[in-house]
Scaffold this motif. Structure first.
Motif: not given
Length: 303
Positions: A53-82
Motif C-alpha cells: 500500500c501507499l500511505v500519504f498525508s492529507d495535512i489540513p484535514n489532519d489525517r493519514l490515508l492508505r491506498w491499497d495496491e490490490l483493491s485500488g481503494q483509499v481508506s483512512v489510516f489514522r485520524e487525527p494524525s497530528g
C-alpha cells in the motif's frame, strides 16, 4: 520534445518534456493514472512492500490515508494524525512520520502504538518536522521548518522556540543532533545509493544542496541544482543516482551531474513523490488534492 500523456481521468492533463536524450531511456509509458482526488493538501507518500500500500498525508484535514495496491481503494489510516507531513518506511517495515501538529518525529509500531523519536532540542520544542529519511545504520534524518506553527492550517499556530530551521539526525540510541544549521527552510531530503551523500531542499532558496556524509556529520553543502519551476519540495533518488524533485509545475528529473534532463508537467502543484510497487519502478506523486501513479523504466534507490 513534449509528449502529451494519456491521463485518467482525462480532464487532468499531463505532459512529458524531454530536455536531454538521457531522459528518453528512463521515462515511463504514456499513461498517467490518478489514484485519488479527494484531498486538500496531500504530502508524504511512503510505499510499504509488506502492506502492499501507499500511505500519504492529507495535512489540513489532519489525517493519514492508505491506498491499497490490490483493491485500488483509499481508506483512512489514522485520524487525527497530528497533522503529519512527511513519512518513510524504515528497514523493519515500520512507519516513521513527521507530526507538524505535535512537533515530533514518531514511529508507528507493529501493534499500532506510537513511539516519539524526537520532540525537543535542549529543552526547546522542535518547530514542525517536515520530511524524514532513514540511513542503514538505523539513524533517522529529518528537516524542521516552521510551516506547522506559522498558522493553524497545517498544525497549531505557536511561537518558534528554536532559533533557526535545521536538519537533524536521530542516532539509534535516541540522541538528537543538528547536522546542518545554515538553511532558510529545509524541506525534502534523500540519500544517494551508497549513503555517502545527502541531498536537501531549501525551499525559499529555490535549490537543492548536496552534502558529503562523514559518519554523523555533513560536509560541504554546495548547490546541486536550482529550481526552474517555482520551488522544490520533496525529492527522491533512483537506482542510478538521478534526482527526482517535486516542483510547482510538476516533477523534474536531474542527472547525477546536476543537468535537468526531463520534466513531467502536471495540472497541480506537486508536493512530494516516492518510488514503489513490486518492482520499485512505480512513481507515486502527491499533487495538491491528488495522488498520481506513473510506471517508469527506472527503479527506486537500493536500500
Amino acid at each position: 520534445m513534449t509528449i502529451t500523456l494519456n491521463a485518467a481521468p482525462p480532464r487532468l492533463r499531463a505532459e512529458l518534456v524531454v530536455l536531454d536524450e538521457r531522459f528518453t531511456k528512463i521515462a515511463g509509458d504514456e499513461y498517467l493514472e490518478c489514484l485519488y482526488d479527494g484531498g486538500r493538501w496531500l504530502e508524504g507518500p511512503a510505499y510499504s512492500p509488506a502492506w502492499r500500500c501507499l500511505v500519504f498525508s492529507d495535512i489540513p484535514n489532519d489525517r493519514l490515508l492508505r491506498w491499497d495496491e490490490l483493491s485500488g481503494q483509499v481508506s483512512v489510516f489514522r485520524e487525527p494524525s497530528g497533522y503529519v507531513n512527511g513519512n518513510t518506511i524504515d528497514r523493519a517495515g515500520r512507519l516513521i512520520s513527521c507530526s507538524q501538529g505535535d512537533r515530533q518525529v514518531i514511529r508507528t509500531e507493529y501493534d499500532g502504538t506510537r513511539t516519539v523519536l524526537a520532540s525537543h532540542l535542549d529543552g526547546k520544542r522542535l518547530n514542525s518536522p517536515n520530511d524524514v529519511v532513514e540511513r542503514s545504520d538505523g539513524s533517522i534524518w529529518f528537516t524542521d521548518p516552521p510551516y506547522g506553527i506559522t498558522s493553524s492550517y497545517e498544525g497549531h499556530a505557536a511561537e518558534q522556540e528554536i532559533d533557526g530551521c535545521h536538519v537533524y539526525r536521530i542516532a539509534p540510541d535516541g540522541t538528537l543532533t543538528v547536522v546542518a544549521d545554515d538553511f532558510i527552510r529545509p524541506n525534502g531530503l534523500a540519500f544517494c545509493n551508497d549513503e555517502t551523500q545527502l541531498y536537501v531542499v531549501d525551499t525559499p532558496g529555490k535549490h537543492i544542496r548536496r552534502f558529503d556524509v562523514d559518519g554523523v556529520k555533513l560536509l560541504g553543502g554546495e548547490v546541486f541544482a536550482p529550481c526552474e519551476g517555482g520551488m522544490f519540495d520533496g525529492i527522491r533518488l533512483d537506482s542510478t543516482g538521478r534526482v527526482w524533485a517535486a516542483t510547482h509545475e510538476g516533477v523534474h528529473c536531474f542527472d547525477p551531474d546536476g543537468t535537468l534532463i526531463g520534466k513531467l508537467l502536471l495540472p497541480d502543484v506537486v508536493s512530494n513523490l516516492t518510488f514503489g510497487g513490486p518492482k520499485g519502478n512505480r512513481l507515486f506523486i502527491t499533487a495538491t488534492t491528488s495522488v498520481w501513479s506513473w510506471l517508469t523504466n527506472v527503479q527506486t534507490a537500493q536500500r
